[in-house]
Motif scaffolding. Structure first.
Motif, short mmCIF file in Angstrom:
data_model
loop_
_atom_site.label_atom_id
_atom_site.label_comp_id
_atom_site.label_asym_id
_atom_site.label_seq_id
_atom_site.Cartn_x
_atom_site.Cartn_y
_atom_site.Cartn_z
N PRO A 146 56.86 15.76 18.20
CA PRO A 146 58.15 15.66 18.89
C PRO A 146 58.63 17.00 19.42
CG PRO A 146 58.50 15.71 16.53
CD PRO A 146 57.00 15.75 16.74
N PHE A 147 57.75 17.99 19.53
CA PHE A 147 58.14 19.31 20.02
C PHE A 147 56.95 19.92 20.76
CE2 PHE A 147 56.84 19.54 15.57
CZ PHE A 147 55.75 20.38 15.65
N ALA A 148 57.23 20.98 21.53
CA ALA A 148 56.18 21.64 22.30
C ALA A 148 56.60 23.06 22.62
CB ALA A 148 55.91 20.87 23.59
N ALA A 158 59.58 32.03 16.89
CA ALA A 158 58.99 31.03 17.77
C ALA A 158 59.98 30.65 18.85
CB ALA A 158 58.58 29.79 16.97
N CYS A 159 59.47 29.96 19.86
CA CYS A 159 60.29 29.38 20.92
C CYS A 159 59.81 27.95 21.09
CB CYS A 159 60.15 30.18 22.20
SG CYS A 159 61.30 29.69 23.51
N VAL A 160 60.73 26.98 21.12
CA VAL A 160 60.32 25.58 21.05
C VAL A 160 61.25 24.70 21.88
CG1 VAL A 160 61.69 25.23 18.96
CG2 VAL A 160 59.80 23.67 19.45
N CYS A 161 60.68 23.62 22.43
CA CYS A 161 61.46 22.53 23.03
C CYS A 161 61.25 21.28 22.18
CB CYS A 161 61.01 22.25 24.45
SG CYS A 161 61.71 23.36 25.69
N THR A 206 56.79 23.20 8.78
CA THR A 206 55.89 22.36 9.56
C THR A 206 56.00 22.68 11.05
OG1 THR A 206 56.05 20.57 7.94
CG2 THR A 206 55.29 19.97 10.14
N LEU A 207 57.21 22.86 11.52
CA LEU A 207 57.44 23.17 12.92
C LEU A 207 56.72 24.46 13.32
CD1 LEU A 207 58.97 22.81 15.64
CD2 LEU A 207 60.85 24.10 14.60
N LEU A 208 56.94 25.53 12.56
CA LEU A 208 56.33 26.82 12.90
C LEU A 208 54.82 26.79 12.75
CD1 LEU A 208 58.87 29.38 11.37
CD2 LEU A 208 58.77 28.44 13.69
N HIS A 209 54.36 26.12 11.72
CA HIS A 209 52.92 26.02 11.48
C HIS A 209 52.22 25.35 12.65
CE1 HIS A 209 49.16 24.95 9.41
NE2 HIS A 209 49.47 25.89 8.55
N ASP A 210 52.76 24.22 13.13
CA ASP A 210 52.14 23.48 14.22
C ASP A 210 52.30 24.20 15.55
OD1 ASP A 210 51.42 21.63 12.38
OD2 ASP A 210 52.74 20.03 13.09
N LEU A 211 53.41 24.91 15.75
CA LEU A 211 53.58 25.69 16.97
C LEU A 211 52.54 26.80 17.05
CD1 LEU A 211 57.46 26.02 17.27
CD2 LEU A 211 55.94 24.81 18.84
N ASP A 234 53.24 31.19 32.29
CA ASP A 234 54.47 31.72 31.68
C ASP A 234 54.72 31.10 30.32
OD1 ASP A 234 56.72 33.37 31.74
OD2 ASP A 234 58.02 31.73 32.40
N LYS A 235 53.64 30.66 29.66
CA LYS A 235 53.79 29.95 28.38
C LYS A 235 54.41 30.85 27.33
CE LYS A 235 52.72 26.42 27.73
NZ LYS A 235 53.48 25.16 27.79
N CYS A 236 55.37 30.33 26.61
CA CYS A 236 56.01 31.09 25.56
C CYS A 236 55.07 31.24 24.37
CB CYS A 236 57.31 30.42 25.13
SG CYS A 236 58.52 30.36 26.48
N TRP A 237 55.46 32.00 23.41
CA TRP A 237 54.52 32.43 22.37
C TRP A 237 55.10 32.23 20.98
CZ3 TRP A 237 55.40 37.54 20.06
CH2 TRP A 237 56.57 38.14 20.53
N VAL A 238 54.20 32.24 20.02
CA VAL A 238 54.55 32.07 18.61
C VAL A 238 53.95 33.22 17.82
CG1 VAL A 238 54.34 30.61 16.58
CG2 VAL A 238 54.58 29.57 18.82
N LYS A 239 54.74 33.85 16.99
CA LYS A 239 54.24 34.95 16.18
C LYS A 239 53.60 34.43 14.90
CE LYS A 239 57.44 38.53 17.71
NZ LYS A 239 58.42 39.53 17.29
#
Length: 284
Positions: A11-13, A90-93, A104-109, A123-128
């Protein structure tokens, strides 16, 4: 925001860009429970890409203050940050109504960031990735089982656009002052510096004696990195990041040794553990 069938159920991306748009049929309600052990803040990126006032989510597990509950839109990006320092995690929609744990959110991102196609999403955002990833899968007291391993790549990438300040300049200066080697009083370790393949590699004294093939393995791995990484990114890494290698690393007061690799995003975290601030901005 297309993806594989395995990803479509999420449910997020990762946002396509770091500012809001609006989908007339994309209104959603989300509930995120903070289970990381420290306060976090959610910040909406508005239509100009400006981060709005933070909504703090407490570390008090089980309390109402530990829950981020928000009506939003599927085209609205949200930053997830450490509340104390503002460090972006992180940055998420959020694409659909959902209720989930922050871990769970950060792990899957992080997993999604590793699979993104940079040409399709320039221009894809990133996850640390986290040097505190072990917080997500702690071992229960008295439990002899190892935490369940995840075959994921925890990346720190912004695809398509590599900026010169991607690595903190303050972090980069720390290790560069260690011309020959350095001793850490907190951990009792002494490191010697070696220049291998254009990288500064700090190796705990005695490692090469204990592991005769280690130097060759390091050289081979760095050669492969130099072969695969684009020239501009490689040059930035060689100038601003160092590699630290230990035989065993156990922080003062820790019950067990730390295993595996991690990335220290700033000098503050290793310093808080009694380790060297010079490791900020480096891989260990």
């Amino acid at each position: 925001m297309g993806g594989t069938s395995q990803e479509e159920h999420r449910p997020f991306a990762l946002p396509a860009r770091r500012k809001s748009d609006y989908d007339p049929s994309g209104d959603v309600s989300v509930v995120v429970r903070n289970d990381l052990g420290f306060d976090v803040a959610f910040r909406w990126l508005d239509y100009e890409g400006v981060a709005k006032a933070p909504v703090t989510c407490s570390a008090e597990t089980g309390s109402a203050a530990a829950v981020f509950s928000q009506n939003t839109n599927s085209e609205h990006p949200w930053l997830v940050c450490r509340a104390a320092t503002g460090e972006e995690l992180a940055c998420v929609c959020f694409l659909r109504n959902c209720e989930l744990r922050l871990s769970t959110l950060l792990h899957d991102l992080a997993s999604l960031a590793g699979r993104e196609d940079s040409k399709a999403h320039p221009d894809k955002c990133w996850v640390k990735c986290w040097d505190w990833i072990s917080l997500l899968y702690p071992r229960s007291p008295g439990d002899g089982q190892r935490p369940r391993k995840r075959n994921l790549r925890h990346n720190a990438v912004r695809t398509g656009a590599l900026e010169n300040d991607s690595i903190s300049p303050a972090s980069a200066k720390c290790w560069q002052e260690c011309c020959e080697g350095v001793r850490c009083e907190g951990t009792g370790k002494t490191y010697s510096r070696h220049d291998i393949g254009g990288f500064a590699v700090f190796v705990e004294e005695g490692c090469f004696d204990l592991h005769p093939r280690l130097r060759n393995h390091i050289s081979q791995d760095i050669s492969e990195i130099c072969r695969l990484v684009p020239a501009r990114a490689l040059r930035l890494l060689q100038e601003k990041a160092a590699i630290w290698i230990n035989d065993v690393l156990q922080y003062p007061g820790a019950l067990r040794a730390t295993h595996g690799a991690c990335l220290h995003w700033c000098p503050a975290w290793p310093a808080s553990m009694g380790d060297l601030p010079a490791k900020g901005g480096c891989v260990e």
